[in-house]
Design an enzyme around this catalytic site. Structure first.
Site, PDB file in Angstrom:
ATOM      1  N   SER A 270       0.906  -1.132   0.067  1.00 13.85           N
ATOM      2  CA  SER A 270       0.328  -0.053  -0.102  1.00 13.85           C
ATOM      3  C   SER A 270       0.862   1.189   0.241  1.00 13.85           C
ATOM      4  O   SER A 270       1.867   0.704   0.785  1.00 13.85           O
ATOM      5  CB  SER A 270      -0.650   0.552   1.911  1.00 13.85           C
ATOM      6  OG  SER A 270      -0.290   0.374   1.950  1.00 13.85           O
TER       7      SER A 270
ATOM      8  N   GLY B 146       2.414   2.844  -1.949  1.00 15.79           N
ATOM      9  CA  GLY B 146       3.424   2.508  -3.082  1.00 15.79           C
ATOM     10  C   GLY B 146       5.013   2.050  -2.164  1.00 15.79           C
ATOM     11  O   GLY B 146       5.566   2.334  -2.581  1.00 15.79           O
TER      12      GLY B 146
ATOM     13  N   GLU C  86      -7.112   5.436 -11.188  1.00  8.30           N
ATOM     14  CA  GLU C  86      -5.974   6.117 -11.867  1.00  8.30           C
ATOM     15  C   GLU C  86      -4.980   5.812 -12.599  1.00  8.30           C
ATOM     16  O   GLU C  86      -4.946   4.466 -13.546  1.00  8.30           O
ATOM     17  CB  GLU C  86      -5.025   6.050 -10.865  1.00  8.30           C
ATOM     18  CG  GLU C  86      -4.413   6.003  -8.624  1.00  8.30           C
ATOM     19  CD  GLU C  86      -3.504   5.775  -7.988  1.00  8.30           C
ATOM     20  OE1 GLU C  86      -2.446   6.737  -8.476  1.00  8.30           O
ATOM     21  OE2 GLU C  86      -3.719   5.643  -7.071  1.00  8.30           O
TER      22      GLU C  86
ATOM     23  N   GLU D 167      -4.171   2.253 -11.446  1.00  6.87           N
ATOM     24  CA  GLU D 167      -4.526   1.668 -10.467  1.00  6.87           C
ATOM     25  C   GLU D 167      -5.857   1.849 -10.145  1.00  6.87           C
ATOM     26  O   GLU D 167      -6.623   2.785 -10.105  1.00  6.87           O
ATOM     27  CB  GLU D 167      -3.592   1.872  -9.069  1.00  6.87           C
ATOM     28  CG  GLU D 167      -2.270   2.155  -9.709  1.00  6.87           C
ATOM     29  CD  GLU D 167      -1.338   0.222  -9.376  1.00  6.87           C
ATOM     30  OE1 GLU D 167      -2.236  -0.376  -9.191  1.00  6.87           O
ATOM     31  OE2 GLU D 167      -0.163   0.270  -9.587  1.00  6.87           O
TER      32      GLU D 167
ATOM     33  N   ASP E 283      -6.746   8.273  -1.530  1.00  8.44           N
ATOM     34  CA  ASP E 283      -6.111   9.886  -0.928  1.00  8.44           C
ATOM     35  C   ASP E 283      -5.639  10.979  -1.746  1.00  8.44           C
ATOM     36  O   ASP E 283      -5.974  11.307  -1.118  1.00  8.44           O
ATOM     37  CB  ASP E 283      -4.725   9.107  -0.323  1.00  8.44           C
ATOM     38  CG  ASP E 283      -3.607   8.074  -1.230  1.00  8.44           C
ATOM     39  OD1 ASP E 283      -3.949   8.224  -2.733  1.00  8.44           O
ATOM     40  OD2 ASP E 283      -2.614   7.541  -1.236  1.00  8.44           O
ATOM     41  N   THR E 284      -5.209  10.663  -2.930  1.00  9.63           N
ATOM     42  CA  THR E 284      -5.765  11.983  -3.401  1.00  9.63           C
ATOM     43  C   THR E 284      -7.006  12.624  -3.593  1.00  9.63           C
ATOM     44  O   THR E 284      -7.399  13.646  -3.160  1.00  9.63           O
ATOM     45  CB  THR E 284      -4.991  12.073  -5.180  1.00  9.63           C
ATOM     46  OG1 THR E 284      -6.643  11.208  -5.796  1.00  9.63           O
ATOM     47  CG2 THR E 284      -3.644  10.740  -5.357  1.00  9.63           C
TER      48      THR E 284
ATOM     49  N   ARG F 106       3.210   9.658   6.200  1.00  9.52           N
ATOM     50  CA  ARG F 106       2.618  10.909   6.025  1.00  9.52           C
ATOM     51  C   ARG F 106       1.719  11.333   7.979  1.00  9.52           C
ATOM     52  O   ARG F 106       1.189   9.847   8.452  1.00  9.52           O
ATOM     53  CB  ARG F 106       0.965  10.819   5.364  1.00  9.52           C
ATOM     54  CG  ARG F 106       1.492  10.428   3.775  1.00  9.52           C
ATOM     55  CD  ARG F 106       0.907  10.416   2.604  1.00  9.52           C
ATOM     56  NE  ARG F 106      -0.850   9.658   2.907  1.00  9.52           N
ATOM     57  CZ  ARG F 106      -0.840   8.641   2.531  1.00  9.52           C
ATOM     58  NH1 ARG F 106       0.216   7.963   1.345  1.00  9.52           N
ATOM     59  NH2 ARG F 106      -1.630   7.550   2.366  1.00  9.52           N
TER      60      ARG F 106
END
Length: 391
Positions: free
Chosen positions: A156, A158, A264, A276, A283-284, A361
């Site tokens: 997850s 990246g 994505e 993806e 999140d974006t 994050r």
């Protein structure tokens, strides 16, 4: 038609990170009862849920027992690292999995979603292959060509992803992918590196009726596969949006589960390429907390609860920038909040994670402005003013 809220509904959240936290907040606004599950204490969503449990979600029996203890009306996965066998068996027993167990299984493993998109549905993706033994890596790397991307089959945000420039970098990239793989899956995906012009997320709401509703595309920037900033709207040719919607519809018609999907895409020249898909808030998409009249978390809830979804409107151009930690701290504090909040039309969300790690994050800045470039600039500058620190 029976009012779905005639009696209180209970949802059980599998994974309790920052996205789960926002989903719990929206759930409570609708009067829902929420159980938050994760593998560690005091995860962000647990801090606002009615009940919580810390368990190994990869253990089929443990997961099934906890779910049956709470008997939720809806089971909502928020992460990939869980026992898909448990979800399949529970679905067969009549439990509601959001969006459904098959979709969770396909999207939790990169090989399954890539095979579905590229091989079954003939959708344009980057060239890719799978590797399960290091001895095959160099041969398949030569076939794909350098530079290339090496990723765990399941991870997850990246984690474990590497950009490999030469053969000399393959060993380190292989070890990193294996170390960051979630669950019991140890293979990797080797992927063509596309020198794209930009990438974007198309948040899509799949209704129970089968109708797909699209939000305005969201631009974003990632580093090592991990989201750094996003903005909505993004300036993009309408023909590319049309093609992205067509691809998304093809995939969702196959998966066919109600909820919100983060899809994505890469754009290179006049070509849009599928990247993806996540069957949950993305999140974006945190930018929609300030950019849209109905944010992505409420859209997810409305979709699987089969509640009305009026027209989705852009309130104002908006942007986000993540707040990152530069090292590990236990119970971190945040310096610079006063300075960050001096920017007009800017909000700061601290996720409430009890431990920071380098690059993790820890929060996000949200900014709005009639000029999208100013919104992005304010989000960036405000985020720079916030430092994660120890007491």
């Amino acid at each position: 038609m029976k009012d779905p809220f005639f009696s209180k509904k209970r949802i059980l959240l599998l994974g309790s990170g920052e996205l789960g936290k926002e989903l719990v907040i929206e759930s409570k606004r609708l009067g829902l009862e929420v159980v938050a599950i994760d593998r560690y204490e005091e995860a962000p969503a647990m801090q606002v849920a009615d009940y919580s449990r810390v368990i190994d979600m990869g253990d089929k029996n443990i997961l099934k027992n906890v779910i049956k203890e709470f008997m939720p009306d809806y089971i909502v996965p928020e992460i990939e690292a869980l026992s898909i066998e448990a979800l399949k068996e529970l679905e067969d027993e009549g439990f509601n999995i959001v969006p459904n167990a098959r979709t969770v299984e396909i999207t939790m493993n990169r090989d399954k979603i890539r095979d579905l998109a590229s091989k079954d549905l003939k959708i344009k993706t980057a060239n890719f292959d799978y590797i399960f033994e290091f001895d095959d890596l160099e041969r398949k790397a030569d076939k794909i060509g350098f530079p290339l991307l090496l990723k765990p089959l399941m991870s997850s945000s990246g984690k474990g992803q590497s950009l490999v420039e030469t053969k000399n970098d393959l060993q380190i990239a292989w070890e990193q992918a294996q170390a960051n793989s979630r669950g019991k899956v140890k293979g990797v995906i080797i992927e063509e590196f596309i020198n794209f012009d930009f990438e974007f997320t198309l948040l899509t709401v799949r209704k129970e009726s089968g109708e797909n509703i699209f939000c305005l595309p969201i631009g974003h920037v990632q580093s090592n596969g991990d989201y750094q900033c996003s903005w909505q709207p993004i300036e993009i040719n309408e023909s590319l949006i049309t093609e992205a919607k067509k691809m998304t519809t093809t995939i969702l018609n196959n998966l066919n589960g109600s909820g919100l999907y983060g899809v994505e895409f890469f754009v290179k020249g006049n070509e849009v390429i599928f990247s993806e898909l996540s069957p949950r808030p993305h999140d974006t998409g945190m930018v929609t907390l300030v950019s849209q009249n109905i944010n992505e978390f409420e859209l997810h809830l409305r979709a699987f609860l089969n509640l009305p979804i009026p027209h989705i409107n852009l309130i104002e151009p908006s942007a986000t920038r993540v707040i990152l930690s530069d090292q590990e701290y236990l119970n971190p504090i945040y310096k610079g909040l006063n300075e960050a909040l001096e920017f007009e039309n800017t909000k700061v969300l601290i996720f409430g994670k009890q431990v920071s790690r380098k690059g993790r994050r820890m929060g996000v800045v949200l900014a709005t402005n009639k000029d999208i470039n100013l919104a992005r600039q304010n989000a960036d500058e405000a985020a720079l003013r916030i430092k994660v620190s120890s007491k």
